[in-house]
Design a protein around this motif. Structure first.
Motif, short mmCIF file in Angstrom:
data_model
loop_
_atom_site.label_atom_id
_atom_site.label_comp_id
_atom_site.label_asym_id
_atom_site.label_seq_id
_atom_site.Cartn_x
_atom_site.Cartn_y
_atom_site.Cartn_z
N LYS A 28 0.84 -1.21 0.00
CA LYS A 28 0.00 0.00 0.00
C LYS A 28 0.87 1.25 0.00
N LEU A 29 1.87 1.29 0.84
CA LEU A 29 2.76 2.45 0.91
C LEU A 29 3.46 2.69 -0.43
N LEU A 31 2.66 1.56 -3.53
CA LEU A 31 1.76 1.89 -4.63
C LEU A 31 1.12 3.27 -4.46
N THR A 32 0.84 3.64 -3.23
CA THR A 32 0.30 4.98 -2.97
C THR A 32 1.32 6.04 -3.36
N ARG A 33 2.57 5.81 -3.03
CA ARG A 33 3.63 6.76 -3.39
C ARG A 33 3.80 6.87 -4.91
N LYS A 34 3.44 5.83 -5.62
CA LYS A 34 3.50 5.86 -7.09
C LYS A 34 2.25 6.47 -7.70
N GLY A 35 1.31 6.90 -6.86
CA GLY A 35 0.13 7.60 -7.35
C GLY A 35 -1.12 6.75 -7.51
N PHE A 36 -1.04 5.48 -7.17
CA PHE A 36 -2.22 4.62 -7.26
C PHE A 36 -3.13 4.86 -6.07
N ASN A 37 -4.42 4.68 -6.28
CA ASN A 37 -5.39 4.64 -5.18
C ASN A 37 -5.41 3.19 -4.72
N VAL A 38 -5.18 2.95 -3.44
CA VAL A 38 -5.03 1.59 -2.94
C VAL A 38 -6.03 1.32 -1.83
N ASP A 39 -6.72 0.20 -1.95
CA ASP A 39 -7.61 -0.31 -0.92
C ASP A 39 -7.04 -1.66 -0.50
N THR A 40 -7.22 -2.03 0.77
CA THR A 40 -6.67 -3.30 1.24
C THR A 40 -7.73 -4.12 1.97
N ALA A 41 -7.48 -5.42 2.00
CA ALA A 41 -8.32 -6.36 2.74
C ALA A 41 -7.40 -7.41 3.36
N VAL A 42 -7.63 -7.74 4.64
CA VAL A 42 -6.77 -8.70 5.35
C VAL A 42 -7.26 -10.13 5.26
#
Length: 124
Positions: A28-29, A31-42
Motif C-alpha cells: 500500500k505504501l 503503490l500509494t507513493r507511485k500515485g495509485f489509489n489503494v484499498d486493502t483487505a486482510v
C-alpha cells in the motif's frame, strides 16, 4: 492528481488482499507513493465485501489464505460476477499451482520493481 510511472498514468484503483499485514502495508505504501489509489483487505472474506461494494482497475491477491482463497476470489470474479478486472495472484509456491487462470502470478517475496512492472502491464 495523476503521476506517471514507466509511461503509465498511475491513477488507477487497486485492491490488495493478503492475510500478511506487513505485506499489505508495504504494498500500500509503495503503490500509494507511485500515485495509485489503494484499498486493502486482510482476508478473502473482506476482499469479497470490497469487490461487491467498489470498482477496481486491478486486484492483487494472495493465493493461499485461510477462509476464502485467492483462487476462490478469482473464480467469483470471472465466473459469477463476469468481471474483466485483471487479477494478479501472489504465492510463495507458484510452481505448485494446479491451475493458473490469474492474469499473472508473482512469487512471494517479490521485488517492488517486479510488482510495479506487472501492475503496469494491466493498467493502461
Amino acid at each position: 492528481m495523476f503521476f506517471a510511472f514507466c509511461g503509465v498514468i498511475a491513477s488507477a484503483t487497486i485492491l490488495i488482499i493478503d492475510d500478511e499485514i506487513p505485506i499489505l502495508k508495504m504494498l500500500k505504501l509503495t503503490l500509494t507513493r507511485k500515485g495509485f489509489n489503494v484499498d486493502t483487505a486482510v482476508s478473502g472474506e473482506e476482499g469479497m465485501v470490497k469487490i461487491n461494494s467498489n470498482t477496481y482497475d486491478l486486484i492483487l491477491t494472495d493465493i493461499k489464505m485461510p477462509g476464502i482463497s485467492g483462487n476462490q476470489i478469482l473464480h467469483y470474479l470471472k465466473n459469477e460476477k463476469m468481471s474483466t478486472t485483471p487479477v494478479v495472484g501472489m504465492s510463495g509456491t507458484p510452481w505448485l499451482l494446479d491451475q493458473n487462470d490469474f492474469n499473472a502470478v508473482l512469487s512471494k517475496p517479490c521485488s517492488l520493481r517486479e510488482t510495479l512492472a506487472t501492475i503496469n502491464q494491466f493498467i493502461k
